[in-house]
Design an enzyme around this catalytic site. Structure first.
Site, PDB file in Angstrom:
ATOM      1  N   GLY A  10       0.811  -1.216   0.000  1.00 38.51           N
ATOM      2  CA  GLY A  10       0.000   0.000   0.000  1.00 38.51           C
ATOM      3  C   GLY A  10       0.843   1.263   0.000  1.00 38.51           C
ATOM      4  N   VAL A  73       1.065  -7.300  -6.433  1.00 38.13           N
ATOM      5  CA  VAL A  73       1.419  -8.506  -7.183  1.00 38.13           C
ATOM      6  C   VAL A  73       2.545  -9.240  -6.445  1.00 38.13           C
ATOM      7  CG1 VAL A  73       2.524  -9.324  -9.298  1.00 38.13           C
ATOM      8  CG2 VAL A  73       0.750  -7.552  -9.410  1.00 38.13           C
ATOM      9  N   GLU A 102       5.315  -6.103   5.707  1.00 34.82           N
ATOM     10  CA  GLU A 102       5.629  -7.439   6.159  1.00 34.82           C
ATOM     11  C   GLU A 102       5.679  -8.454   5.005  1.00 34.82           C
ATOM     12  OE1 GLU A 102       3.393 -10.213   7.733  1.00 34.82           O
ATOM     13  OE2 GLU A 102       5.180 -10.996   8.725  1.00 34.82           O
ATOM     14  N   THR A 104       6.190  -7.911   1.773  1.00 34.52           N
ATOM     15  CA  THR A 104       7.321  -7.599   0.903  1.00 34.52           C
ATOM     16  C   THR A 104       8.637  -8.050   1.522  1.00 34.52           C
ATOM     17  OG1 THR A 104       6.134  -5.666   0.106  1.00 34.52           O
ATOM     18  CG2 THR A 104       8.506  -5.693  -0.268  1.00 34.52           C
ATOM     19  N   ILE A 125       2.452   1.691   7.267  1.00 39.70           N
ATOM     20  CA  ILE A 125       1.742   2.826   7.827  1.00 39.70           C
ATOM     21  C   ILE A 125       1.144   2.469   9.185  1.00 39.70           C
ATOM     22  CG2 ILE A 125      -0.587   2.453   6.914  1.00 39.70           C
ATOM     23  CD1 ILE A 125      -0.254   5.379   5.777  1.00 39.70           C
ATOM     24  N   ASP A 126       0.973   1.170   9.406  1.00 39.57           N
ATOM     25  CA  ASP A 126       0.355   0.691  10.648  1.00 39.57           C
ATOM     26  C   ASP A 126       1.338   0.595  11.807  1.00 39.57           C
ATOM     27  OD1 ASP A 126      -2.202   0.371   9.557  1.00 39.57           O
ATOM     28  OD2 ASP A 126      -1.670  -1.588   8.736  1.00 39.57           O
ATOM     29  N   MET A 168      -7.404   3.499  10.103  1.00 39.60           N
ATOM     30  CA  MET A 168      -6.773   2.284   9.609  1.00 39.60           C
ATOM     31  C   MET A 168      -6.251   1.419  10.749  1.00 39.60           C
ATOM     32  SD  MET A 168      -4.755   3.291   6.120  1.00 39.60           S
ATOM     33  CE  MET A 168      -3.680   4.433   6.957  1.00 39.60           C
ATOM     34  N   ARG A 170      -5.982  -2.983  10.512  1.00 37.35           N
ATOM     35  CA  ARG A 170      -6.702  -4.267  10.450  1.00 37.35           C
ATOM     36  C   ARG A 170      -6.279  -5.210  11.560  1.00 37.35           C
ATOM     37  NH1 ARG A 170      -9.036  -5.986   4.800  1.00 37.35           N
ATOM     38  NH2 ARG A 170      -9.481  -3.897   4.105  1.00 37.35           N
ATOM     39  N   LEU A 271      -7.647   8.734   2.902  1.00 35.91           N
ATOM     40  CA  LEU A 271      -7.096  10.035   3.292  1.00 35.91           C
ATOM     41  C   LEU A 271      -5.830   9.893   4.123  1.00 35.91           C
ATOM     42  CD1 LEU A 271     -10.146  12.157   4.447  1.00 35.91           C
ATOM     43  CD2 LEU A 271      -8.696  12.519   2.442  1.00 35.91           C
TER      44      LEU A 271
END
Lengths: 340, 340, 340, 340
Positions: A10, A73, A102, A104, A125-126, A168, A170, A271
Site C-alpha cells: 500500500g 502482485v 511485512e 514484501t 503505515i500501521d 486504519m 486491520r 485520506l
C-alpha cells in the site's frame, strides 16, 4: 554496482524520500547506478525496468506517493525467484532494494535465501513491525487522523452528537491509539483489546453526562468482546473492496440505539495514506534510504534497516518478519484511564 | 496527596498536554488534589497558587502555550529552598511536578537534594537533553520550520534566489538538522560543526550551478570555523533581546557578496514555539504527564520521566542534567552527503 | 437594548466569529446587553436562555462550532410565534439575531411578518443563497475538500487508481465545483448538471489514457442524466441518517465495472463542516457580525446582512430567501473544458 | 495563434495556476500554440523563449512559484517596445499574456498603445488593484499571516508578552487588516491610517489590563501620525535589501519602553509569498487564466481580466492601472472598534 529499487504494497507517505535517499547517496558516495522497477514486484516479473538517474529524484523528499508505482502482485506465484533472477540478469542488476511491509520483506527474505542480493526497507503505515521502533508513514497517518478528529469534535459539540471515527488498522491499533490520545478521545477501540458493547456505550454515556460530545476512535480491525469472528473489515465484494458497513458504522448504530445520543460515523480511509509526508516521516525515510545504500555497499544481504532509539541499525530480515508489533496491553490500559 | 504543578522556561508546544495528563490520571486513579503555580518559579517564591481541578484541564491536549504561565525567574536567587518550603507548607503542598528544561531540572535536583519531594518532566524544544530520546515540542518546531522552508523554496526558485533560514538552536543543531533533512536543504549549519565561509558559499554555488535555488538552514548558535567567539546570537541589547543581524543575516550578506547570487534571510524566531502541538508531541506530552503522576505516587523523588525507545522510563535527575545531547558528528556527516 | 442570539441548522465554521462580532461591537459601541439562546430555535421554544457577556466571546474568532449549540428544531411546529414572543417577553429580549441557512432565514422572515424584531445572518456551508456573493463556512469546506483531494490524488497515482470523492452539496454544486477546480479534477459532477454514465466513464478513461490517475469529484446530490429520481443522497434510515451507498460509492462501482480501472471512493462527510475556520471565513463572519448589530441598532427588522463585491450590505429577508443560488451553467461549462 | 506568456514582479501563489489555465484552455478549445518567456520581461528583451506545451503545465494548479521564473527587469529601459517586437517577430509570437502587478500592467498598457497585442492578468499579493475585487495570492498571504499570528498569540500568552507581527504591505494595508481581523488583533496598523505612538501603546496596555497578551499587526509601510517620512520600510542597503530595524522592530521597542510590557517582534517577510496556494487562490487564478485566453482569442488587446462580484470580466488596462485600491477608512474604523 547496478541497483534495482522497488516499492510494494500500500501507498505510504515517505516512499519517495527513501528512493531519493538511496539514489543521492549511492550516486555521490558509491558511484552506483540505479534502475527503477515499476509497480513493485509486478515490474520485476513483467520486466518493466527503467533508468533512475539522480535528476529523477530531485525535490522528492516532500512528495507523497511513489514515483515507481506500487502494486500487491506477488513474485512467488508469478515465476518465483527464477524469473526474478532472469530479469535481473537481463538488466545486469547486481542487487535489489525492496521497500515494503511485512509481505514484501518476507518475499525479500525468500529472495535472500535463494541467493538474490537484497536489502529491505520497512514500510508500514500501521507501525506493526517489531524490529523497528517506528516506520515512516505512521506519523503522517496519525497527524491526518488527529487533525480530522479535532475537526469532527467541534461539529460534535455544536450538535451535541457522538462522533465515531474509523481509522486504519486491520491487525494492530497503533494509529487509533496515538490519534485517540492526541485528540483526547473518550474511547479507543483496537484489535488487540476486545471490549464489550456495554462498555463502549458506557464510555459514550459518561462523556455525554459530563457535558462533552463523545468521541470514539476505532481501528478498522476491532471486534467486540465475545464476537468470535471479525465483523467489519474483512468482508469484501467481488472486486476485493471493503464492504460498506464497517465497524465504525456498526458502533455508530449501536451507540445511537442504546444510548439515544445522536451519533455519526466518519471513515477516514485512503485520506490517511496520501499526501505530503510529515517532517518526522521525511527525516526517518531519508535516513532509512541512505542507510539502505550503505547496507547494499557493505553487501549485508538479507538484512533491513531499522530505527532503534535514535540510531539506524541493520537487522536480519528473518528476525524482522517473525512477529507483528501489536499494542502492548499496558499502553492501552494507560490510555484507557482517560476514557469516558 | 496535594501536588503543585509549574511550567518554567521558554514556551513549548505540549506543556498543556502534560498538565492535563498529570491532573486527569492523578484525579481518576490516585485521588490526588492539584494546585497550579503561576509563571514557573515566580509563583513559587511570590506565592501565586490556585486550585487546578479536573475541569480546568479539559480539552487541553491540543492547546498551545501553558495555562499556568511561565517565566525565567529563578528560585535560587529569590529566597532559595527555604522560601519554597515555606510556600509549600502554607498551601499544604506535598509534592511538586516541575516541567522545564535543563535549568529547571537542575533546580529540581537541588530541591530534591534539600528534601523537597519533586518529580521533573523534561521540556526542551531544542531536544538537547541526553537522558531522553526525544522531548515534546521539538517535533512541532521541526514541522513549522520544515513547512516554512518548503514555502521559501518555491519563492527562491521563482526568483532564482538563495534562501537562508535561521532556526532555533543556541547550543545544539537538532532543529536545523531535522528541518534541513526534511526540506532537502543544500547546507545545514549547526553549533556543533563549525564550517568555513568558503565552504558555505561553495555549497550555495554548487546548488545554483545545478539549476536549483540554494536553501541554507542555520541554527542561531552556529559560528564559522576559525571565528573564536560566537558572532550572532549572544549579542543582546539592554532589554535582553537578541540584537538584529543574527547569523542568518550574516550568511545572507556573505553568500550574496561572494557568489553574486541574490540572497534573502528569514528568521523564524518565535513562530517555532507557538501554536497547536503536533500529534507526536501531544502523545509524548500526555504519556510524560501520566508517567509523572505515577512517579509522584510512587515517591520517586529526584527523578524525571524520559522516553527510551518506545517506553517511558524514570531516570535520576542527577544523570539527566549532567550532559547536553549534541548532534553526533556522524549524523551531521550523513546529512552533509546531500549538501551542495 | 437586550438582544438574543441563536445559531440554527448545520454546524458551519465561522459561527463563533459572528457571535463574537455581534457581542463585541454591541457592547462597545451601543451598550447593548446580550443573551444566548441554546441550540437554535429549541432554546427559544423550550426557554433555555443565558447571559452572553463580553468575556464569553473572547478568543472565539478562530474556534470552530458554536458556543450556543445548534439544532434543527423548528419553532413553527413548536408553539409558533406566540410561544417565541412569550419567551422573549419573559427575558425582556428586545430583538433577535438569528444566524442560519435558508430554513432559518425563512423562519426569521415569518417572525418579522408577525412583528418580532429580528435581523438575520446568512449561514450556509453550501454557498447557495442568492442574496450574498459568499457565505462564511464555504471557504473552509472548499479548503478541506481540496486538501483531501490533493492527498487522495497522490495515493491514486501510486496505485494507478481512479479516486472518487463525494463532497457536500444536496441541491447545489458549489463545493464540488470549487474544490474540483482547485485540485484539477478530471470530472466534477453537480446536481445542477446531470451527466450520463457513459460521459463519466469516458472522462475517467481519457485521464487514465493520458497517464493520470483519474480524480472524480461528486456532490452528494448529483444524479445521472436520465435518472428520474435522486438516487443516493435522499434515502435515509429510521434515524434520519443517510443510507450507505451514496452517489460516490455508485460512481466508484460504475467506473470500475465499465472501465476496468481500479477505483476507490472517499466520502468526506462531516469533516467538511468542523474545525478552525479559514482566515477568509473568519473575516467575513466577523464583518457579518458587526454589521448585524448595526442593523439591529438601526432597527432594520426583517433584513439580513450580505456580501456584495467587497461591501457588506443589508437586504430584505423576503428577497434573500426566494431563490436558491445554483451554479450557473456557464461556470460549469468553463470548468468542464479541463475534464478528462 | 502563437501566444507568449510571462510572469513579472514578485512571486505570488497562483501564478502557475494561471499559466495552466491559459495553456489548457488555449490548447483544447482554440488550438493555440504557447511559448514561455523566461523571468518576466528579462526573457523578452534577452530573447529567452521556449515551447510551453500542454504537458509542462500538468498538475500545476497547486504548485507555488512560477515555472517561467520572474524578475523585476523593465523592458522600457532595455530596448523598449522595438526590442520586444523584434523578439516576438523572431519567434512568430502573435500575442502576449503578461501576468503581473501594477508595474507590469502599466508596461502592458504601453505595449498595447504601441500596437503590441497583449492581454493582462492582474497579480498582486497586496490586493491593491482597484479594477478587481480580489487578486490571487492575497488569500494565501492572509492565511499564512493568520496562522502565524495564531501561533504567536499562544506563546505571548504563556509568557505574558506583547507580540508584534510585521506583515507585507508597503502602500496598502489589506493583508494587515484581514489577518488582524481574522486573528483578533488588539491593534492593526496600516499605511492608510497614521496613528500616534501614544495610541499604539494605549491599545497594548488596554489589552494587557484585561488579562490578554497584546497582539499588534503592522503593515511594513505604516508610519506614525506626525512622522513626515516613512521610517522603516524604504531604507535599503546597497543590494536593495530592506535594512534591519523595520517598523515592527520599532514598535516593539516603543511598546516595551513606554509600557514596560515585555514585547517581541516577528517579521514574516518572504514566508507570506511562497508555497502551496490556498484553494481560493487556485480557483481565482484558474478562472483568470481561462478568461485571459478567451480575451486573447477575441483580440481584446489592452485589456485585463478582473473579478467583479462572482463574475470574471474584462476591463481596460488604462482604467485598471490608474488608481491604487487602498483600505477605505470606514473598513479600518469598523475593525478598530475591537482594538485594545
Amino acid at each position: 554496482m547496478k541497483i534495482g529499487l522497488l516499492t510494494a504494497g500500500g501507498d505510504c507517505p515517505g516512499l519517495n524520500a527513501v528512493i531519493r535517499g538511496v539514489v543521492l547517496k549511492g550516486d555521490r558516495i558509491y558511484d552506483h547506478e540505479f534502475v527503477g522497477i515499476k509497480d513493485g514486484f509486478r515490474g520485476l516479473v513483467e520486466d518493466i525496468v527503467s533508468p533512475l538517474p539522480r535528476q529523477r529524484v530531485r525535490g522528492l523528499s516532500k512528495v507523497g506517493g511513489t514515483i515507481l508505482g506500487t502494486s500487491r502482485v506477488s513474485p512467488i506465484t508469478n515465476g518465483g525467484t527464477e524469473r526474478v533472477k532472469e530479469v535481473m540478469a537481463r538488466h545486469e542488476i547486481d542487487a535489489l532494494v525492496t521497500i515494503g511491509g511485512e509481505g514484501t520483506l518476507t518475499v525479500a527474505r525468500m529472495f535472500a535465501d535463494d541467493g538474490i542480493p537484497v536489502v529491505g526497507v520497512p514500510k508500514t503505515i500501521d507501525n506493526d513491525l517489531s524490529a523497528t521502533d517506528r516506520t515512516f508513514g505512521f506519523d503522517t497517518a496519525v497527524s491526518i487522523a488527529t487533525e480530522s478528529i479535532d475537526r469532527l469534535r467541534t461539529t460534535g459539540e455544536a450538535h451535541g452528537r457522538c462522533m465515531v471515527v474509523e481509522v486504519m488498522g486491520r491487525n494492530v491499533g497503533w494509529i487509533a491509539l496515538h490519534a485517540g490520545i492526541a485528540s483526547g478521545a473518550h474511547a479507543i477501540l483496537i484489535p488487540e483489546v476486545p471490549v464489550s458493547r456495554e462498555q463502549v456505550c458506557e464510555w459514550a454515556q459518561q462523556a455525554q453526562d459530563r457535558g462533552r460530545a463523545p468521541v470514539v476512535v476505532v481501528a478498522e480491525g476491532f471486534t467486540f468482546a465475545g464476537d468470535g469472528t471479525q465483523v467489519g473489515s474483512d468482508r469484501t465484494d467481488e472486486f476485493g473492496r471493503k464492504l460498506l458497513g464497517g465497524i465504525g458504522e456498526q458502533i455508530t448504530r449501536l451507540v445511537e440505539e442504546r444510548t439515544g445520543i445522536e451519533t455519526r460515523n466518519t471513515t477516514l480511509g485512503h485520506l490517511q495514506r496520501g499526501g505530503v509526508p510529515s517532517s518526522y516521516d521525511r527525516v526517518l525515510a531519508t535516513r532509512f534510504g541512505t542507510a539502505a545504500v550503505d547496507a547494499v555497499s557493505a553487501k549485508k544481504w538479507g538484512t533491513m534497516v531499522a530505527l532503534q532509539g535514535i540510531d539506524i541499525v541493520n537487522v536480519n530480515l528473518r528476525d524482522a518478519t517473525s512477529a507483528l508489533k501489536t499494542v502492548p496491553r499496558d499502553q492501552w490500559d494507560e490510555a484507557a484511564i482517560l476514557f469516558g
